[in-house]
Design a protein around this motif. Sequence first.
Motif, PDB file in Angstrom:
ATOM      1  N   UNK A  38       0.876  -1.173   0.000  1.00 58.21           N
ATOM      2  CA  UNK A  38       0.000   0.000   0.000  1.00 58.21           C
ATOM      3  C   UNK A  38       0.916   1.226   0.000  1.00 58.21           C
ATOM      4  N   UNK A  40       1.129   5.762   0.192  1.00 59.88           N
ATOM      5  CA  UNK A  40       0.451   6.983   0.631  1.00 59.88           C
ATOM      6  C   UNK A  40       1.273   8.175   0.170  1.00 59.88           C
ATOM      7  N   UNK A  46      -4.650   6.477   1.448  1.00 49.99           N
ATOM      8  CA  UNK A  46      -4.021   5.184   1.213  1.00 49.99           C
ATOM      9  C   UNK A  46      -4.452   4.612  -0.137  1.00 49.99           C
ATOM     10  N   UNK A  48      -4.074   1.051  -2.346  1.00 49.90           N
ATOM     11  CA  UNK A  48      -3.647  -0.339  -2.457  1.00 49.90           C
ATOM     12  C   UNK A  48      -2.911  -0.533  -3.785  1.00 49.90           C
ATOM     13  N   UNK A  51      -1.217  -7.400  -4.134  1.00 49.47           N
ATOM     14  CA  UNK A  51      -1.243  -8.456  -3.119  1.00 49.47           C
ATOM     15  C   UNK A  51      -0.707  -9.738  -3.708  1.00 49.47           C
ATOM     16  N   UNK A  61      -3.717  -3.482  -8.427  1.00 48.69           N
ATOM     17  CA  UNK A  61      -4.582  -2.338  -8.668  1.00 48.69           C
ATOM     18  C   UNK A  61      -4.594  -2.073 -10.180  1.00 48.69           C
ATOM     19  N   UNK A  95       4.092   1.094   2.191  1.00 45.38           N
ATOM     20  CA  UNK A  95       3.902   0.175   3.298  1.00 45.38           C
ATOM     21  C   UNK A  95       3.735  -1.252   2.780  1.00 45.38           C
ATOM     22  N   UNK A 110      -6.162  -5.539   6.677  1.00 42.05           N
ATOM     23  CA  UNK A 110      -4.701  -5.514   6.771  1.00 42.05           C
ATOM     24  C   UNK A 110      -4.383  -5.390   8.256  1.00 42.05           C
ATOM     25  N   UNK A 113       1.281  -4.078   9.812  1.00 40.54           N
ATOM     26  CA  UNK A 113       1.884  -3.167   8.843  1.00 40.54           C
ATOM     27  C   UNK A 113       3.356  -2.926   9.179  1.00 40.54           C
TER      28      UNK A 113
ATOM     29  N   UNK B  37      -9.612   1.756   9.949  1.00 43.00           N
ATOM     30  CA  UNK B  37      -8.254   1.963  10.440  1.00 43.00           C
ATOM     31  C   UNK B  37      -8.116   3.354  11.031  1.00 43.00           C
ATOM     32  N   UNK B  44       2.104   4.089  10.695  1.00 44.71           N
ATOM     33  CA  UNK B  44       1.317   3.218   9.826  1.00 44.71           C
ATOM     34  C   UNK B  44      -0.118   3.143  10.338  1.00 44.71           C
ATOM     35  N   UNK B  47      -5.346  -1.277  12.416  1.00 45.06           N
ATOM     36  CA  UNK B  47      -6.659  -1.887  12.235  1.00 45.06           C
ATOM     37  C   UNK B  47      -7.481  -1.757  13.516  1.00 45.06           C
ATOM     38  N   UNK B  88      -9.703   5.687   8.185  1.00 47.62           N
ATOM     39  CA  UNK B  88      -9.974   5.200   6.837  1.00 47.62           C
ATOM     40  C   UNK B  88     -10.865   3.964   6.893  1.00 47.62           C
ATOM     41  N   UNK B  90     -12.061   0.629   4.448  1.00 48.62           N
ATOM     42  CA  UNK B  90     -11.434  -0.191   3.393  1.00 48.62           C
ATOM     43  C   UNK B  90     -12.365  -1.342   3.068  1.00 48.62           C
ATOM     44  N   UNK B  96     -10.168  -6.917  -5.677  1.00 43.90           N
ATOM     45  CA  UNK B  96      -9.585  -5.583  -5.545  1.00 43.90           C
ATOM     46  C   UNK B  96      -9.837  -5.071  -4.137  1.00 43.90           C
ATOM     47  N   UNK B  97      -8.874  -4.352  -3.611  1.00 42.54           N
ATOM     48  CA  UNK B  97      -9.020  -3.736  -2.300  1.00 42.54           C
ATOM     49  C   UNK B  97      -8.981  -2.217  -2.488  1.00 42.54           C
ATOM     50  N   UNK B  99      -9.548   1.821  -0.453  1.00 42.36           N
ATOM     51  CA  UNK B  99      -9.679   2.615   0.763  1.00 42.36           C
ATOM     52  C   UNK B  99     -10.514   3.861   0.469  1.00 42.36           C
TER      53      UNK B  99
END
Lengths: 123, 108
Positions: A38, A40, A46, A48, A51, A61, A95, A110, A113, B37, B44, B47, B88, B90, B96-97, B99
Amino acid sequence: QVQLQESGPGLVKPSETLSLTCTVSGYSISSVYYWGWIRQSPGKGLEWIGTIYHSGTTFYNPSLKSRVTISLDTSKNDFSLKLSSVTAADTAVYYCARQANVVVTGNSYFDYWGQGTLVTVSS
Amino acid sequence: EIVLTQSPGTLSLSPGGRATLSCRASQSISSEFLAWYQQNPGQAPRLLIYGASSRVTGIPDRFSGSGSGTDFTLTISRLEPEDFAVYYCQQYGSSLWTFGQGTKVEIK
């Protein structure tokens, strides 16, 4: 205790390839979890990137897919990110994180981290 | 691709106050795939909530999540000084992920 640590160059020239590695301790990357990247951008939210699962299955993505490669090395218990043809827009804190396996857990999150590493794209 | 829209962008509240943060999805998502989050400056994300309403072990019970379909909410019942941060949401869908853009909770 699961810990993740990003490493790699903090400065990359435009048009070159950004390469980062995430070293995992306290947990095997060959486990049931996914492993993700991820980023930023400064002052932003954030995003993504992608993965990977220990089988080698990857998810990216769509906005970055043509430039991203994620791989893993189970012998070193780490996984890596390569982002090609970078521009200033790729300047960000990157990250790595452990991700819930959606199929096994039925959840998406997640949970661990890394501290993040700033990568600046500049000549 | 599912887009998450968080509101408000900034929430100005006093310690002890109640914070209500919204996360709206562009299409219906499974509650199991919605997480929240907290991020403090220079750190960072952490969660807090997964499965829309399940609190992570160690997260104070003043944090609660709710919602379904396209509308989800994170509530902080009594703001402590350490709760002033960016939050945030998510989600996961179709491999697909994504945020949300974040909500900043600041001291009024």
